[in-house]
Design a protein around this motif. Sequence first.
Motif, short mmCIF file in Angstrom:
data_model
loop_
_atom_site.label_atom_id
_atom_site.label_comp_id
_atom_site.label_asym_id
_atom_site.label_seq_id
_atom_site.Cartn_x
_atom_site.Cartn_y
_atom_site.Cartn_z
N LEU A 182 -68.67 49.15 -0.54
CA LEU A 182 -68.29 49.60 0.80
C LEU A 182 -69.39 50.44 1.42
O LEU A 182 -70.17 51.09 0.72
N ARG A 257 -58.22 52.27 2.94
CA ARG A 257 -59.24 51.44 3.58
C ARG A 257 -59.27 50.12 2.83
O ARG A 257 -59.82 50.03 1.73
N LEU A 259 -60.35 46.40 2.10
CA LEU A 259 -61.36 45.37 2.29
C LEU A 259 -60.90 44.13 1.55
O LEU A 259 -60.66 44.19 0.34
N ASP A 283 -62.35 45.96 11.65
CA ASP A 283 -63.64 45.79 10.99
C ASP A 283 -64.69 46.82 11.42
O ASP A 283 -65.38 47.40 10.60
N ARG A 303 -61.53 43.97 7.31
CA ARG A 303 -61.09 45.29 6.86
C ARG A 303 -60.02 45.84 7.79
O ARG A 303 -59.96 45.47 8.96
#
Length: 485
Positions: A182, A257, A259, A283, A303
């Motif tokens: 990340l 968060r 992803l 995103d 995301r």
Amino acid sequence: MNKNIKWYVIISFSVIFLIAYAAYFFTDIGRGLGALGDDDNRIEEPLDNNKLPIPPLLEDKNPEEGKAEFDLKVQYGKTEFIKGYEANTLGYNGNYLGPVIRVNKGDDVKININNTLDEPTTVHWHGLEVAGEMDGGPHQVVDPNTTWEPYFTIDQPAATLWYHPHLLHKTGEQVYKGLAGLFYINDESSERLDIPKEYGVNDIPLVIQDKRFTNNGNIPYDLDMRDIMNGFLGDTVIINGALNPQLDVKSEVIRLRLLNGSNARTYEFNFNENNEFHQIASDGGFLEESVKMNVVSLAPAERAEILLDLSDYNVGDKITLRDANYNLMTINIVEDNNKDIDIPKKLVEIDDYNKDEIVRSREFVMSGMGPMVTINGKQMNMDRIDEKLNLNELEEWVIRNESSGMGMMNSTPHPFHVHGVQFQVIERDGGAPPLNERGWKDTVMVDNGEEVKILAKFRKKGLFMYHCHILEHEDSGMMGQFLVE
Ligand SMILES: [Cu+2]
């Protein structure tokens, strides 16, 4: 063309097509379309006390204000996903995945990437607006035992971005084996907003991926015909490299968060008590307003940052993060914290692009069937520039998924990713996009038969890629190049 040759070509293609279709059809019937948890041979003994691993924050070597320098080593690793077994994996500065790189808007950043593998790789900054030669696409190859040292200035708002390889034809394998991390950007908005900010405590990074484990706990990247067509779908989900992980938190608002770091799987994230949560970022950064929802759908590479209010829970309570009905992670409330945080409604100001300023409109039609997936009828060619754009001009891109055009039962969604830019989705299938797609985006899901319109202003020069983010489609050639001058 000579008439006989023409018929020969048509018949040959039809035969190839029918064989491919039959292979697709029969492999799918028996196994269910890559459904989770449907494989009888699967072993799933997670490690005891399987706490959610929190990737380390990468140390910034440059103490100067406004500057940052990081070291990344691409390396082989061994990872114990399943108790008693070691898998061969790849990682950045470790065995699997990579550290979180955290920078501030305005920072001058330099990154030293040392490739210790005995094969080439690249490191692409997914979502970052940087010059083409710093982007880490298929042209910026990092050969074995060499170091690539890209540098750039962070010139965009706070966001949860990521980095991963982008080597031509090899992206799927290298990401699958563990190369992903990340990349956080902070700015004055992320500082100002009253949202959870304690890294790994109430601000939690979650890299979600699906795997197909062998009986000895390995994760070989062996593609069959079905994988080449639909993308590689695993049968088991891991988060930050852990199977069925446990996350311990206080009874407070937590920020997740998410992803989707999977090669091909799209998730429908929700919680077992049908909990309401608020999406605050897409995103490319914060949404203008938080969006209340119960399910958030993320295609590969997308995301979402969400806030989940656990303040009404008590110590000992548990809730479960799920994909549809499949459990992914247990969240344990282990400490009381009767802190009342109001989830902010208003987040940031986003200037909508003005349609009157559109200089050019382009079409991108995704069609075909793996491995013959195409964009505008073409497959990736490193020596061909597909589109030429001017710096700082507003463009409308109309992206269509016509892979159902052949009347097949096959339905292939294609998440479309554009390098070097954050764009605005203005239309999905003739209507307004959902509220959580109205912020900055770099990847947008385009379902079978759908048409999505985006507006983009390219602010960095160079050669960039657009492609499907189902990595097996990308590796098959579902990618094109555009030059910004
Ligand atoms: Cu695709």
